[in-house]
Design an enzyme around this catalytic site. Sequence first.
Site, PDB file in Angstrom:
ATOM      1  N   LYS A 255      42.449  32.311  18.699  1.00  0.00           N
ATOM      2  CA  LYS A 255      42.367  33.574  19.542  1.00  0.00           C
ATOM      3  C   LYS A 255      40.951  33.769  19.983  1.00  0.00           C
ATOM      4  CE  LYS A 255      46.499  36.351  19.733  1.00  0.00           C
ATOM      5  NZ  LYS A 255      46.931  37.651  20.112  1.00  0.00           N
TER       6      LYS A 255
HETATM    7  N1  GLU Z   1      47.759  44.094  23.130  1.00  0.00           N
HETATM    8  C1  GLU Z   1      48.787  43.146  22.744  1.00  0.00           C
HETATM    9  C2  GLU Z   1      47.925  41.628  22.457  1.00  0.00           C
HETATM   10  O1  GLU Z   1      47.353  41.460  23.370  1.00  0.00           O
HETATM   11  C3  GLU Z   1      49.825  43.042  23.011  1.00  0.00           C
HETATM   12  C4  GLU Z   1      50.813  43.987  22.687  1.00  0.00           C
HETATM   13  C5  GLU Z   1      52.147  44.135  22.811  1.00  0.00           C
HETATM   14  O2  GLU Z   1      52.688  43.047  23.355  1.00  0.00           O
HETATM   15  O3  GLU Z   1      52.950  44.702  22.146  1.00  0.00           O
HETATM   16  O4  GLU Z   1      48.263  41.135  21.792  1.00  0.00           O
END
Ligand code: GLU
Length: 477
Positions: A255
Amino acid sequence: MNVPVRTRIAPAPSGSIHVGNARTALYNWLFARQNEGSFVLRVEDTDAKRASEEAYRGVLDDLTWLGLDWDEGPGVDGDFGPYRQSERTNRYQAAALGLVDRGHAYRCYCTREELEQRRAAAHAERRPGYDGHCRALSDEETRSFEADGRASVVRFKVPADRTISFEDVVRGTITTQSAQIPDFVIQRSDGSPMYMLATSVDDVLMNITHIIRGDDLISATPRQLLLRNAMDVFDVPVFAHLPLLVDERGRPLSKRWGDVSVRVYRDGGFVAEAMVNYLALLGWSYDDRTNVFSIDDLVDKFSLERVGRNPAAFDIAKLEWLNLHYIKGMSIENLAERLVPFCTRAGLDADSRAGREILRSVAPLLVERLRRLDEAPPMVRFLFEDPEPDEKAAAALGGRGEYLAEAAASLAGLEKWTTPAVEEALRALAAERGLKPKQAFQPIRAAVTGTLVSPPLFESLEILGREKTLTRLRAAA
Ligand code: GLU
Ligand code: ZN
């Protein structure tokens, strides 16, 4: 009555969207479009340390580039805004307060040292996570902590002995025991919400009906279901957790910003059509045979039921193959226009009327050849400026002065400056000198373009024009 479909993508502002999140965005977008629902963009920017305005713009930019337009979100008003979590703090605070008031959450005053000490002791008994120490503080204890000015977080009081079960479209029934879940923090000591709370609150308030996201979040789902219940929300959205993305060797795609962000591919000359097509196939297949899908095909054919469970391997060769395919299918005007930013970045004066004309004239020579748009600048540089021969070109020029002067003389006499006329003249000269094509044409290519990798020679000379061709041949001679 049918409830309108509402999906969402909830990226953190990370400068550029990770390819995994881009795939998640695409699947949400496709599902919403297919069901004439709404695709919501919600920016999860509660972590102030990481959220810069530039990072926020970058994510919006990438989604726009991919063609994933949102029906509600930043810049597009809807009934459920604002769509940046940093502007919704009051809602999370109200939710946390409500949960505390109704006994579903409590303030925890433990310091880091205390937590660590107790964790070390509890380790022997194999009880992971928070031990519930502050669940039942007396009023007196609470008052004394407050009087000491101790910081506190808010923790969710996970109900005992609850079986939490949900149907995942991709993975089937997932069951978790609440005993497995320690009381988790929902609000930090500075009053900001944790992901778990903010996401649950927003998914409820924004009436999200389908939660489609990476399966790295599958363990968050039981907690979010508990939070929904505690907020007296009992309808459950549809969940679909998408398979992990792995590299060729089966390792999770990191990531880390940069190496797997959409921006890297965009700047590397991949076109959005290829990227979208490729992302669609990362975890979904139509019939195990068809690889080429336009975005309209995808809206037509995509289904969550055909998303696989196995990790999806990132395959750059396939992406390149698709890219070549989409570039080949482009109109000359379209290709020329897309080359403008790449050539500009390479220092060529492409973003001008004259520059665009040059690109349009050379695009027919490139359209069958480019695997990536960023391959173009070195091939077309000679049309924009007098070349500085590179090493290989300089070697090809060595000792060929007389021959180049003859080539110039023969081309100078041409009646018409066309590809066939140029070709005929240069082939005649080669035959006369008893030269093989490579010996004959490499020095000319080197003299005129400064490189040995230009597009086909005779066409290139036609586009460059008689005057510049002759000047360069004579200069090299
Ligand atoms: N903000 C989260 C991410 O970028 C995603 C949250 C979600 O989909 O519940 O991994
Ligand atoms: Zn505590």
